[in-house]
Write an enzyme that holds these catalytic residues in place. Structure first.
Site, mmCIF file in Angstrom:
data_model
loop_
_atom_site.group_PDB
_atom_site.id
_atom_site.type_symbol
_atom_site.label_atom_id
_atom_site.label_comp_id
_atom_site.label_asym_id
_atom_site.label_seq_id
_atom_site.Cartn_x
_atom_site.Cartn_y
_atom_site.Cartn_z
ATOM 1 C CE LYS A 56 -3.873 -2.371 2.262
ATOM 2 N NZ LYS A 56 -4.784 -2.415 3.434
ATOM 3 C CE1 TYR B 220 -9.454 -3.292 0.397
ATOM 4 C CE2 TYR B 220 -8.718 -1.185 -0.480
ATOM 5 C CZ TYR B 220 -8.454 -2.366 0.201
ATOM 6 O OH TYR B 220 -7.190 -2.615 0.682
ATOM 7 C CG PHE C 283 -13.176 1.258 7.577
ATOM 8 C CD1 PHE C 283 -12.677 0.669 6.418
ATOM 9 C CD2 PHE C 283 -13.873 0.457 8.478
ATOM 10 C CE1 PHE C 283 -12.860 -0.678 6.150
ATOM 11 C CE2 PHE C 283 -14.052 -0.913 8.211
ATOM 12 C CZ PHE C 283 -13.547 -1.472 7.043
ATOM 13 N NE ARG D 252 -6.498 -12.630 4.290
ATOM 14 C CZ ARG D 252 -7.267 -11.559 4.436
ATOM 15 N NH1 ARG D 252 -7.162 -10.533 3.596
ATOM 16 N NH2 ARG D 252 -8.151 -11.496 5.411
ATOM 17 C CB THR E 120 -7.467 -6.843 9.268
ATOM 18 O OG1 THR E 120 -7.871 -7.947 8.452
ATOM 19 C CG2 THR E 120 -7.907 -5.537 8.645
ATOM 20 N NE ARG F 3 -2.051 -6.069 6.788
ATOM 21 C CZ ARG F 3 -3.121 -6.651 6.282
ATOM 22 N NH1 ARG F 3 -3.698 -7.666 6.916
ATOM 23 N NH2 ARG F 3 -3.634 -6.244 5.137
ATOM 24 C CG ASN G 265 -3.602 -2.653 6.914
ATOM 25 O OD1 ASN G 265 -3.527 -2.030 5.853
ATOM 26 N ND2 ASN G 265 -4.571 -3.498 7.178
ATOM 27 C CG HIS H 108 -4.873 -6.123 -0.736
ATOM 28 N ND1 HIS H 108 -6.101 -6.262 -0.156
ATOM 29 C CD2 HIS H 108 -4.897 -6.892 -1.854
ATOM 30 C CE1 HIS H 108 -6.849 -7.073 -0.910
ATOM 31 N NE2 HIS H 108 -6.139 -7.458 -1.945
ATOM 32 C CD GLU I 206 -8.556 -8.779 -4.234
ATOM 33 O OE1 GLU I 206 -7.393 -9.171 -4.010
ATOM 34 O OE2 GLU I 206 -9.387 -8.573 -3.327
HETATM 35 P P1 GTP Z 1 -6.787 -6.153 2.808
HETATM 36 O O1 GTP Z 1 -5.736 -7.175 2.560
HETATM 37 O O2 GTP Z 1 -6.275 -4.731 2.625
HETATM 38 O O3 GTP Z 1 -8.050 -6.420 2.017
HETATM 39 O O4 GTP Z 1 -7.116 -6.265 4.352
HETATM 40 P P2 GTP Z 1 -7.978 -7.398 5.064
HETATM 41 O O5 GTP Z 1 -8.530 -8.361 4.080
HETATM 42 O O6 GTP Z 1 -7.125 -7.930 6.154
HETATM 43 O O7 GTP Z 1 -9.157 -6.537 5.704
HETATM 44 P P3 GTP Z 1 -10.517 -6.044 5.005
HETATM 45 O O8 GTP Z 1 -10.604 -6.516 3.600
HETATM 46 O O9 GTP Z 1 -11.615 -6.340 5.930
HETATM 47 O O10 GTP Z 1 -10.293 -4.453 5.012
HETATM 48 C C1 GTP Z 1 -9.585 -3.829 3.964
HETATM 49 C C2 GTP Z 1 -8.742 -2.734 4.541
HETATM 50 O O11 GTP Z 1 -9.588 -1.741 5.095
HETATM 51 C C3 GTP Z 1 -7.822 -3.135 5.696
HETATM 52 O O12 GTP Z 1 -6.605 -3.702 5.286
HETATM 53 C C4 GTP Z 1 -7.616 -1.814 6.389
HETATM 54 O O13 GTP Z 1 -6.624 -1.024 5.709
HETATM 55 C C5 GTP Z 1 -8.957 -1.153 6.218
HETATM 56 N N1 GTP Z 1 -9.772 -1.394 7.418
HETATM 57 C C6 GTP Z 1 -10.388 -2.542 7.791
HETATM 58 N N2 GTP Z 1 -11.033 -2.388 8.947
HETATM 59 C C7 GTP Z 1 -10.816 -1.105 9.314
HETATM 60 C C8 GTP Z 1 -11.231 -0.321 10.442
HETATM 61 O O14 GTP Z 1 -11.915 -0.792 11.337
HETATM 62 N N3 GTP Z 1 -10.797 0.988 10.445
HETATM 63 C C9 GTP Z 1 -10.021 1.525 9.470
HETATM 64 N N4 GTP Z 1 -9.647 2.791 9.558
HETATM 65 N N5 GTP Z 1 -9.626 0.812 8.406
HETATM 66 C C10 GTP Z 1 -10.009 -0.478 8.344
HETATM 67 MG MG MG Z 2 -9.550 -7.791 2.397
#
Ligand code: GTP
Ligand code: MG
Length: 150
Positions: free
Chosen positions: A9, A49, A57, A85, A91, A102, A112, A115, A126
């Site tokens: 990212k 997304y 968020f 992952r 996350t 992370r 974080n 992705h 994707e």
């Molecule tokens: P990705 O690999 O980026 O898709 O992350 P993930 O699969 O572990 O999490 P998810 O797909 O649920 O969320 C996508 C992204 O949204 C996360 O990686 C975070 O950057 C952001 N995100 C998720 N939950 C939160 C939250 O509670 N607050 C904020 N500010 N950002 C969030």
């Molecule tokens: Mg995700």
């Protein structure tokens, strides 16, 4: 074999973590199939997304992800979606184990660093969204037999 979409990212690119993240996937034995730096548009990120569009968020996430270059990659190998992952960590970085990307390099869920696709089906979607067919390379790794028994 299986492929996943991994991205460094904008915070990870700015903080000079691209090499470190590539290195962890390389050393594990996974094969790099595609890579590019791209600053994604708002429209592109809203597609990427789309499942999160109802989240509070979401707007901040789109701004964050479009704030600079992202290093987009396709990695290939046995069970690379799930294992990718695990390499990234949870996350929320504060819940990530040390030894994960992370867990070693991030604090805030909204910064974080990386992705990774969450399932084989979303990985396909994707990869199609981020790469043209001809940008994804198919080749044999010389070390293949030293990584896999069969
Ligand atoms: P990705 O690999 O980026 O898709 O992350 P993930 O699969 O572990 O999490 P998810 O797909 O649920 O969320 C996508 C992204 O949204 C996360 O990686 C975070 O950057 C952001 N995100 C998720 N939950 C939160 C939250 O509670 N607050 C904020 N500010 N950002 C969030
Ligand atoms: Mg995700």
């Amino acid at each position: 074999s299986e492929q996943t979409f991994i991205a460094v990212k904008p915070d990870g690119v700015q903080r000079g973590l691209v090499g470190e993240i590539i290195s962890r996937f390389e050393k594990r034995g996974f094969k790099l199939a595609a890579i590019k730096l791209i600053t994604p548009s708002k429209e592109h990120l809203e597609k990427h997304y789309e499942d999160l569009s109802d989240k509070p968020f979401f707007k901040g996430l789109i701004t964050y992800m479009g704030s600079g270059p992202v290093c987009a990659m396709v990695w290939e190998g046995r069970e690379v979606v799930k294992t990718g992952r695990m390499i990234l960590g949870a996350t929320n970085p504060l819940a990530s184990q040390p030894g994960t990307i992370r867990g070693d390099y991030a604090i805030d869920v909204g910064r974080n660093v990386c992705h990774g696709s969450d399932a084989v089906e979303s990985a396909k979607k994707e990869i199609d969204l981020w790469f043209k067919k001809e940008e994804v390379q198919s080749y044999t790794q010389a070390q293949h037999g030293w990584i896999y028994e069969k």
